[in-house]
Design a protein around this motif. Structure first.
Motif, PDB file in Angstrom:
ATOM      1  N   UNK A 127       0.827  -1.203   0.000  1.00 32.94           N
ATOM      2  CA  UNK A 127       0.000   0.000   0.000  1.00 32.94           C
ATOM      3  C   UNK A 127       0.867   1.262   0.000  1.00 32.94           C
ATOM      4  N   UNK A 128       1.895   1.275   0.822  1.00 34.65           N
ATOM      5  CA  UNK A 128       2.780   2.437   0.858  1.00 34.65           C
ATOM      6  C   UNK A 128       3.457   2.646  -0.493  1.00 34.65           C
ATOM      7  N   UNK A 129       3.876   1.558  -1.129  1.00 37.69           N
ATOM      8  CA  UNK A 129       4.472   1.658  -2.463  1.00 37.69           C
ATOM      9  C   UNK A 129       3.468   2.201  -3.475  1.00 37.69           C
ATOM     10  N   UNK A 130       2.215   1.784  -3.375  1.00 36.17           N
ATOM     11  CA  UNK A 130       1.179   2.264  -4.286  1.00 36.17           C
ATOM     12  C   UNK A 130       0.974   3.770  -4.126  1.00 36.17           C
ATOM     13  N   UNK A 131       1.007   4.254  -2.898  1.00 37.03           N
ATOM     14  CA  UNK A 131       0.872   5.692  -2.650  1.00 37.03           C
ATOM     15  C   UNK A 131       2.044   6.442  -3.264  1.00 37.03           C
ATOM     16  N   UNK A 132       3.242   5.909  -3.112  1.00 34.25           N
ATOM     17  CA  UNK A 132       4.430   6.553  -3.692  1.00 34.25           C
ATOM     18  C   UNK A 132       4.316   6.602  -5.213  1.00 34.25           C
ATOM     19  N   UNK A 133       3.896   5.501  -5.830  1.00 35.10           N
ATOM     20  CA  UNK A 133       3.716   5.471  -7.284  1.00 35.10           C
ATOM     21  C   UNK A 133       2.693   6.518  -7.706  1.00 35.10           C
ATOM     22  N   UNK A 134       1.578   6.582  -6.999  1.00 39.24           N
ATOM     23  CA  UNK A 134       0.543   7.560  -7.311  1.00 39.24           C
ATOM     24  C   UNK A 134       1.088   8.985  -7.241  1.00 39.24           C
ATOM     25  N   UNK A 135       1.766   9.303  -6.156  1.00 41.61           N
ATOM     26  CA  UNK A 135       2.305  10.655  -5.974  1.00 41.61           C
ATOM     27  C   UNK A 135       3.321  10.982  -7.057  1.00 41.61           C
ATOM     28  N   UNK A 136       4.203  10.039  -7.366  1.00 38.51           N
ATOM     29  CA  UNK A 136       5.204  10.280  -8.406  1.00 38.51           C
ATOM     30  C   UNK A 136       4.553  10.528  -9.760  1.00 38.51           C
ATOM     31  N   UNK A 137       3.522   9.754 -10.088  1.00 38.61           N
ATOM     32  CA  UNK A 137       2.837   9.930 -11.371  1.00 38.61           C
ATOM     33  C   UNK A 137       2.093  11.266 -11.434  1.00 38.61           C
ATOM     34  N   UNK A 138       1.494  11.667 -10.337  1.00 39.24           N
ATOM     35  CA  UNK A 138       0.801  12.956 -10.307  1.00 39.24           C
ATOM     36  C   UNK A 138       1.812  14.085 -10.520  1.00 39.24           C
ATOM     37  N   UNK A 139       2.919  14.028  -9.810  1.00 38.14           N
ATOM     38  CA  UNK A 139       3.907  15.111  -9.892  1.00 38.14           C
ATOM     39  C   UNK A 139       4.638  15.124 -11.227  1.00 38.14           C
ATOM     40  N   UNK A 140       4.743  13.963 -11.887  1.00 40.29           N
ATOM     41  CA  UNK A 140       5.362  13.895 -13.216  1.00 40.29           C
ATOM     42  C   UNK A 140       4.352  14.210 -14.315  1.00 40.29           C
ATOM     43  N   UNK A 141       3.115  14.421 -13.917  1.00 43.70           N
ATOM     44  CA  UNK A 141       2.017  14.724 -14.842  1.00 43.70           C
ATOM     45  C   UNK A 141       1.790  13.580 -15.847  1.00 43.70           C
ATOM     46  N   UNK A 142       1.960  12.344 -15.390  1.00 37.59           N
ATOM     47  CA  UNK A 142       1.747  11.173 -16.251  1.00 37.59           C
ATOM     48  C   UNK A 142       0.552  10.332 -15.815  1.00 37.59           C
ATOM     49  N   UNK A 143      -0.190  10.813 -14.854  1.00 32.59           N
ATOM     50  CA  UNK A 143      -1.354  10.077 -14.360  1.00 32.59           C
ATOM     51  C   UNK A 143      -2.572  10.416 -15.201  1.00 32.59           C
ATOM     52  N   UNK A 144      -3.289   9.380 -15.621  1.00 32.96           N
ATOM     53  CA  UNK A 144      -4.489   9.569 -16.431  1.00 32.96           C
ATOM     54  C   UNK A 144      -5.655   8.864 -15.748  1.00 32.96           C
ATOM     55  N   UNK A 145      -6.483   9.622 -15.057  1.00 28.73           N
ATOM     56  CA  UNK A 145      -7.638   9.067 -14.344  1.00 28.73           C
ATOM     57  C   UNK A 145      -8.933   9.508 -15.020  1.00 28.73           C
ATOM     58  N   UNK A 146      -9.053   9.254 -16.308  1.00 29.58           N
ATOM     59  CA  UNK A 146     -10.215   9.728 -17.054  1.00 29.58           C
ATOM     60  C   UNK A 146     -11.495   9.049 -16.589  1.00 29.58           C
ATOM     61  N   UNK A 147     -11.515   7.745 -16.548  1.00 28.19           N
ATOM     62  CA  UNK A 147     -12.744   7.010 -16.221  1.00 28.19           C
ATOM     63  C   UNK A 147     -12.620   6.189 -14.946  1.00 28.19           C
ATOM     64  N   UNK A 148     -11.784   6.619 -14.031  1.00 27.86           N
ATOM     65  CA  UNK A 148     -11.591   5.855 -12.808  1.00 27.86           C
ATOM     66  C   UNK A 148     -11.330   6.806 -11.640  1.00 27.86           C
ATOM     67  N   UNK A 149     -11.428   6.274 -10.444  1.00 21.78           N
ATOM     68  CA  UNK A 149     -11.177   7.069  -9.243  1.00 21.78           C
ATOM     69  C   UNK A 149      -9.794   6.739  -8.684  1.00 21.78           C
TER      70      UNK A 149
END
Length: 97
Positions: free
Chosen positions: A55-77
């Motif tokens: 879970x902690x690793x998943x949070x880190x991945x999420x934060x890194x993707x958000x800050x790198x502007x590579x996260x795409x949450x078009x149809x998901x939460x």
């Protein structure tokens, strides 16, 4: 003494807070989705310490993707996105055993 943590922030507010390095929002992100993700993983893999690490690793991945502007949450939460990361990591660990 327990702290009250507001979970009334929506996904867009969380993403903006993470982009702006707002530690309060990062804490809300972590705590808001923690119980659900851990319960979800515990149904597949019965090692609480490993699930916590995943879970902690998943949070880190999420934060890194958000800050790198590579996260795409078009149809998901955010919850669904974190569940997918956690599920994939659990399956990797299960297949290694």
């Amino acid at each position: 003494m327990s702290k009250f943590i507001a979970f009334n922030v929506n996904d867009n507010e969380i993403i903006e807070g993470v982009k702006n390095f707002d530690n309060k929002v990062c804490n809300q992100l972590y705590n808001k989705h923690k119980d659900y993700c851990l319960r979800y993983m515990n149904t597949m893999y019965h090692d609480a310490d490993t699930n916590q690490d995943i879970y902690q690793d998943a949070i880190v991945v999420f934060i890194e993707k958000v800050r790198a502007n590579t996260l795409n949450l078009v149809n998901t939460s955010i919850q669904t996105y974190l569940n997918a990361i956690c599920r994939n990591q659990v399956l990797v660990r299960v297949n290694k055993k």
